[in-house]
Enzyme design. Structure first.
Site, PDB file in Angstrom:
ATOM      1  N   CYS A   4     -16.702 -10.686   4.113  1.00  0.00           N
ATOM      2  CA  CYS A   4     -16.033  -9.384   4.004  1.00  0.00           C
ATOM      3  C   CYS A   4     -14.766  -9.576   3.189  1.00  0.00           C
ATOM      4  O   CYS A   4     -14.014 -10.533   3.421  1.00  0.00           O
ATOM      5  CB  CYS A   4     -15.669  -8.857   5.386  1.00  0.00           C
TER       6      CYS A   4
ATOM      7  N   ARG B  47     -19.574  -4.473  16.260  1.00  0.00           N
ATOM      8  CA  ARG B  47     -18.673  -5.627  16.039  1.00  0.00           C
ATOM      9  C   ARG B  47     -17.411  -5.495  16.865  1.00  0.00           C
ATOM     10  O   ARG B  47     -16.712  -4.486  16.780  1.00  0.00           O
ATOM     11  CB  ARG B  47     -18.288  -5.733  14.555  1.00  0.00           C
TER      12      ARG B  47
ATOM     13  N   CYS C 277     -19.442  -7.508   1.913  1.00  0.00           N
ATOM     14  CA  CYS C 277     -18.946  -6.181   2.284  1.00  0.00           C
ATOM     15  C   CYS C 277     -17.522  -6.059   1.780  1.00  0.00           C
ATOM     16  O   CYS C 277     -16.749  -7.020   1.866  1.00  0.00           O
ATOM     17  CB  CYS C 277     -18.973  -6.019   3.802  1.00  0.00           C
TER      18      CYS C 277
ATOM     19  N   CYS D 238       0.839  -1.197   0.000  1.00  0.00           N
ATOM     20  CA  CYS D 238       0.000   0.000   0.000  1.00  0.00           C
ATOM     21  C   CYS D 238       0.881   1.256   0.000  1.00  0.00           C
ATOM     22  O   CYS D 238       1.961   1.268   0.578  1.00  0.00           O
ATOM     23  CB  CYS D 238      -0.924   0.003   1.215  1.00  0.00           C
TER      24      CYS D 238
ATOM     25  N   CYS E 183      -0.822  -0.507  10.405  1.00  0.00           N
ATOM     26  CA  CYS E 183      -1.146  -1.485   9.360  1.00  0.00           C
ATOM     27  C   CYS E 183       0.082  -2.211   8.818  1.00  0.00           C
ATOM     28  O   CYS E 183       1.044  -1.581   8.366  1.00  0.00           O
ATOM     29  CB  CYS E 183      -1.876  -0.769   8.218  1.00  0.00           C
TER      30      CYS E 183
ATOM     31  N   CYS F   9     -20.200   0.378   6.738  1.00  0.00           N
ATOM     32  CA  CYS F   9     -19.524  -0.212   7.886  1.00  0.00           C
ATOM     33  C   CYS F   9     -18.363   0.720   8.216  1.00  0.00           C
ATOM     34  O   CYS F   9     -17.491   0.943   7.372  1.00  0.00           O
ATOM     35  CB  CYS F   9     -19.004  -1.598   7.503  1.00  0.00           C
TER      36      CYS F   9
ATOM     37  N   CYS G 235      -0.448   4.314   7.214  1.00  0.00           N
ATOM     38  CA  CYS G 235      -1.222   4.066   8.442  1.00  0.00           C
ATOM     39  C   CYS G 235      -0.341   3.292   9.439  1.00  0.00           C
ATOM     40  O   CYS G 235       0.159   2.204   9.126  1.00  0.00           O
ATOM     41  CB  CYS G 235      -2.487   3.283   8.126  1.00  0.00           C
TER      42      CYS G 235
HETATM   43  S1  SF4 Z   1      -5.030   0.658   6.432  1.00  0.00           S
HETATM   44 FE1  SF4 Z   1      -3.263  -0.303   5.423  1.00  0.00          FE
HETATM   45  S2  SF4 Z   1      -4.052  -1.000   3.441  1.00  0.00           S
HETATM   46 FE2  SF4 Z   1      -5.534   0.521   4.237  1.00  0.00          FE
HETATM   47  S3  SF4 Z   1      -4.868   2.507   3.440  1.00  0.00           S
HETATM   48 FE3  SF4 Z   1      -3.855   2.308   5.420  1.00  0.00          FE
HETATM   49  S4  SF4 Z   1      -1.857   1.376   4.938  1.00  0.00           S
HETATM   50 FE4  SF4 Z   1      -3.171   1.065   3.156  1.00  0.00          FE
END
Ligand code: SF4
Length: 321
Positions: A103, A266, A134, A59, A66, A194, A63
């Site tokens: 999901c 959830r 989802c 990605c 993540c 969600c 984040c």
């Molecule tokens: S949560 Fe993870 S996969 Fe989703 S946008 Fe952020 S870095 Fe990318």
């Protein structure tokens, strides 16, 4: 303290904070209030969702929590499209056991139209048996959202994750407002929504309250509350999670239930860690969970999840019509 017992009575931010600050030995009345709402709007059933990571890793976003982010060094499997065998196999499991929903998650924030077309094709196939689907996906254009809607996709997951104030501490590659705008667009074109958050990333209790107030505005059909699993190789790997006691986690879920009584509440990531041995209480508040793990983390198997729900005195089966 007074707890609202229907969807028409709302609580203030101060009252919400008081709930998060309740003494641990004052919890029983709060849990009973949440339980009354849970029973009133959701009956006795625990909805089980199965999650398939359709696109994993690589990605462009940062984040902090993540494992799939550009900054993560977590040793996860990375692929552009999961094998069809796995995707359709998971969908068959959802159908076979009459689970609530399949999901599907895709890492990434923006998608080419051709990727959305391939996804729509797979969704059309999976919808043949009427499975509720989802999709957890980044920012869609309105055209892409329409393509997925026409393919039969029921719901989209896009989490707020935390408060507007705290969001820049966990992500700087996109903004909180972009998330809100995306949710509004999805809602406008008729998707079920969600949206929830992650607790334990270093936010204050005020941040938790503010996030829940933002969610209340959006009024999602489903509110997933994750409790941080610090993943090795991510920025939050060493995050101190000692404040995530079962009692605190219970207060957060109760507050979510009180503020959004008709939504699915959830208990998502972290259930197996923070609620171990507290499942009877958990299901009095939350009516929805995942089985068989999360995007990049393992979890409780389907069979063990069935047993846990039944042993707690709840049912995962569809209640008779
Ligand atoms: S949560 Fe993870 S996969 Fe989703 S946008 Fe952020 S870095 Fe990318």
């Amino acid at each position: 303290m007074f707890f609202p017992l229907d969807e028409n009575t709302s609580i203030t931010k101060n009252e919400a904070l008081e709930i998060l600050n309740l003494q641990d030995n004052d919890l029983s009345k709060l849990i009973e209030a949440a339980y009354q709402l849970r029973t009133k709007y959701k009956g006795n059933r625990v909805n089980i969702q199965l999650l398939t990571n359709v696109r994993s890793g690589n990605c462009t976003q940062n984040c902090a929590y993540c494992a799939q982010s550009r900054d993560s060094e977590a040793p996860i499997e990375k692929y552009r499209y999961v094998e069809d065998k796995k995707l359709y196999g998971d969908n068959d499991l959802v159908d076979e056991f009459h689970l609530s929903r399949h999901c599907i998650g895709l890492s990434g924030i923006h998608f080419a139209d051709s990727d959305i077309e391939s996804l729509a094709e797979r969704i059309r196939k999976m919808k043949k048996n009427g499975t509720q689907i989802c999709c957890s996906i980044g920012f869609l254009t309105e055209h892409q959202a329409q393509v997925l809607k026409e393919a039969g996709l029921n719901r989209i997951n896009h989490n707020l994750n935390s408060s507007r104030r705290f969001y820049p501490s966990i992500c700087t590659t996109h903004t909180y407002q972009e998330r809100i705008d995306n949710l509004r667009m999805l809602k406008r074109i008729g998707f079920e929504i969600c949206s929830g958050g992650i607790i334990g990333m270093g936010e204050t209790k005020e941040d938790v309250v503010d996030m829940l107030f933002e969610l209340k505005e959006i009024n999602p059909e489903s509110v997933p509350i994750n409790f941080l699993l610090p993943v090795k190789g991510t920025r939050l790997a060493e995050r101190d999670i000692s404040a995530l006691t079962p009692e605190y986690c219970i207060k957060v879920l109760c507050l979510a239930r009180l503020m959004l009584p008709k939504s699915d509440i959830r208990c998502a990531a972290g259930r197996e860690v923070y609620f171990k041995g507290h499942e009877k209480t958990l299901f009095k508040i939350a009516d929805s969970i995942f089985a068989s793990g999360y995007l990049t983390e393992g979890g409780q198997s389907l069979e063990a999840t069935f047993r846990t729900i039944e042993e707690a005195g709840f049912t995962w089966q569809v209640e008779s019509a």
